[in-house]
Design a protein around this motif. Structure first.
Motif, PDB file in Angstrom:
ATOM      1  N   THR A  45      27.889 -36.532   8.504  1.00  0.00           N
ATOM      2  CA  THR A  45      28.699 -35.732   9.421  1.00  0.00           C
ATOM      3  C   THR A  45      30.065 -35.425   8.798  1.00  0.00           C
ATOM      4  OG1 THR A  45      29.803 -37.575  10.551  1.00  0.00           O
ATOM      5  CG2 THR A  45      27.610 -36.949  11.354  1.00  0.00           C
ATOM      6  N   LYS A  66      28.461 -33.239  15.292  1.00  0.00           N
ATOM      7  CA  LYS A  66      28.054 -31.845  15.133  1.00  0.00           C
ATOM      8  C   LYS A  66      26.776 -31.692  14.329  1.00  0.00           C
ATOM      9  CE  LYS A  66      29.822 -27.371  13.488  1.00  0.00           C
ATOM     10  NZ  LYS A  66      28.895 -27.160  12.356  1.00  0.00           N
ATOM     11  N   GLU A  67      26.729 -32.251  13.120  1.00  0.00           N
ATOM     12  CA  GLU A  67      25.549 -32.075  12.266  1.00  0.00           C
ATOM     13  C   GLU A  67      24.310 -32.755  12.851  1.00  0.00           C
ATOM     14  OE1 GLU A  67      29.144 -31.460   9.664  1.00  0.00           O
ATOM     15  OE2 GLU A  67      28.556 -32.891  11.225  1.00  0.00           O
ATOM     16  N   GLU A  69      23.741 -33.141  16.093  1.00  0.00           N
ATOM     17  CA  GLU A  69      23.321 -32.279  17.199  1.00  0.00           C
ATOM     18  C   GLU A  69      22.601 -31.025  16.696  1.00  0.00           C
ATOM     19  OE1 GLU A  69      26.636 -33.479  20.576  1.00  0.00           O
ATOM     20  OE2 GLU A  69      27.123 -31.900  19.138  1.00  0.00           O
ATOM     21  N   GLU A  70      23.033 -30.499  15.572  1.00  0.00           N
ATOM     22  CA  GLU A  70      22.350 -29.338  14.990  1.00  0.00           C
ATOM     23  C   GLU A  70      20.926 -29.701  14.588  1.00  0.00           C
ATOM     24  OE1 GLU A  70      24.974 -28.300  11.827  1.00  0.00           O
ATOM     25  OE2 GLU A  70      26.318 -27.099  13.102  1.00  0.00           O
ATOM     26  N   LEU A  73      18.872 -29.848  17.773  1.00  0.00           N
ATOM     27  CA  LEU A  73      18.583 -28.516  18.317  1.00  0.00           C
ATOM     28  C   LEU A  73      17.506 -27.793  17.534  1.00  0.00           C
ATOM     29  CD1 LEU A  73      22.179 -27.290  19.234  1.00  0.00           C
ATOM     30  CD2 LEU A  73      20.256 -27.502  20.823  1.00  0.00           C
ATOM     31  N   ASP A  74      17.505 -27.951  16.215  1.00  0.00           N
ATOM     32  CA  ASP A  74      16.512 -27.208  15.432  1.00  0.00           C
ATOM     33  C   ASP A  74      15.224 -27.989  15.185  1.00  0.00           C
ATOM     34  OD1 ASP A  74      16.945 -28.887  13.217  1.00  0.00           O
ATOM     35  OD2 ASP A  74      18.338 -27.505  12.275  1.00  0.00           O
ATOM     36  N   PRO A  92      26.682 -29.448  23.813  1.00  0.00           N
ATOM     37  CA  PRO A  92      26.196 -28.154  23.339  1.00  0.00           C
ATOM     38  C   PRO A  92      25.044 -27.681  24.224  1.00  0.00           C
ATOM     39  CG  PRO A  92      26.432 -29.701  21.523  1.00  0.00           C
ATOM     40  CD  PRO A  92      26.618 -30.483  22.781  1.00  0.00           C
TER      41      PRO A  92
END
Length: 317
Positions: A45, A66-67, A69-70, A73-74, A92
């Motif tokens: 991160t 952030k990273e 959570e990305e 999500l993907d 998010p």
């Protein structure tokens, strides 16, 4: 139960890996699954990489999530494990906190290089911590101390202490306990006079919103008491628009159906402090936290947080 591998995303520090391993162990026990049913995925991160300046200057709480959570999500991971105090109050879109594990001891501890207690530090001693809340509270206890930002994971900070870069530091006991490092503790700080960060001591598990498979996995390990306490603390933080730029402390304690709440805001230099207490039924947890924040905002005035510039330090309004 599905035979597909369950991918758990986490930061790569020793503490983060210990937390992810605890989640895995609880899920294994709850569902009679072997360790091979899980894969712990380490994700670097921004917060781990940016070590040359305070988090308040670099972007705040989201730097540690952030990273991860990305990746959630993907679809690269199925579950994300975080320290709750690292979580921004706004999720998010498409993500949700699905469960909290039972909360660990919330207290902060002092670790000294040559002394065991804060009171025993010599005049003008140098203490390092990355937390503005800890700095502000420490300034109230010992205005004579010289404070500086001490970034890095727990092991890095303790190495800097051992090397003599600082005379002492402050850490969360919960993390030390999860890493079986209780022996380094010099002094436990009383949570009434040195209250913790909102969410301190709690591991949270984040999922994609509406992911029924993940919800089914987590349901047996989710701790309802911690969820109630965190609902109050995160509502308090959300109303104050809290981030790494603002010293905010909060502690909610659920006993039976009664929730007791203690909230505090400070200027980064510790010179000004406002606190409030409240209580009510567990079902009103979020409302209790929100009302406490409104009380402090009214008492402190609209300019209380506006004076903090982050990079330059406190400027009185």
């Amino acid at each position: 139960m599905t035979t597909e591998t369950i991918r758990i995303g986490t930061r790569g520090s020793r503490l983060a890996l210990a937390q992810a391993s605890e989640v895995r162990a609880r899920l294994m026990a709850a569902h009679a699954l072997p360790e091979e049913a899980f894969a712990i995925e380490v994700i670097s991160t921004s917060g781990d990489r940016i070590l040359d300046r305070p988090l308040s200057e670099a972007g705040g709480k989201g730097l540690f999530t952030k990273e991860i959570e990305e990746a959630l999500l993907d679809g690269r991971i199925d579950l994300a494990v975080h320290s709750s105090k690292d979580m921004a109050t706004a999720m998010p879109e498409g993500l949700a906190i699905a469960a909290y594990l039972p909360r660990e001891d919330v207290r902060d501890v002092f670790i000294g290089r040559t002394v065991q207690r804060i009171a025993d530090l010599p005049l003008g001693a140098h203490v390092g911590t990355a937390s503005l809340r800890r700095q502000a509270l420490l300034k109230r206890l010992r205005p004579d101390l010289r404070l500086s930002i001490l970034r890095g994971n727990v092991q890095t900070r303790l190495a800097k202490l051992e090397a003599g870069e600082v005379d002492g530091t402050l850490l969360a006991f919960a993390g030390l306990k999860r890493m079986a490092m209780e022996s380094v503790v010099g002094e436990f700080l009383d949570e009434e006079t040195f209250p913790p960060a909102p969410g301190q001591g709690a591991i949270c598990i984040q999922t994609r919103d509406g992911d029924e498979r993940a919800a089914g996995l987590l349901s047996p390990v989710a701790d309802p008491r911690t969820a109630v306490e965190l609902a109050a603390e995160r509502a308090f933080l959300a109303r104050l628009d809290g981030s790494c730029r603002t010293p905010i402390a909060a502690r909610a304690i659920l006993e039976a159906e009664l929730l007791r709440f203690h909230g505090m805001i400070l200027t980064p230099d510790g010179a000004r402090m406002h606190e409030t207490r409240g209580e009510g039924l567990a079902e009103r947890a979020a409302a209790i936290g929100d009302e406490a924040a409104r009380t402090l905002l009214a008492e402190a005035g609209t300019g209380f947080f506006a004076g903090w510039s982050g990079a330059d330090g406190w400027r009185a309004s």
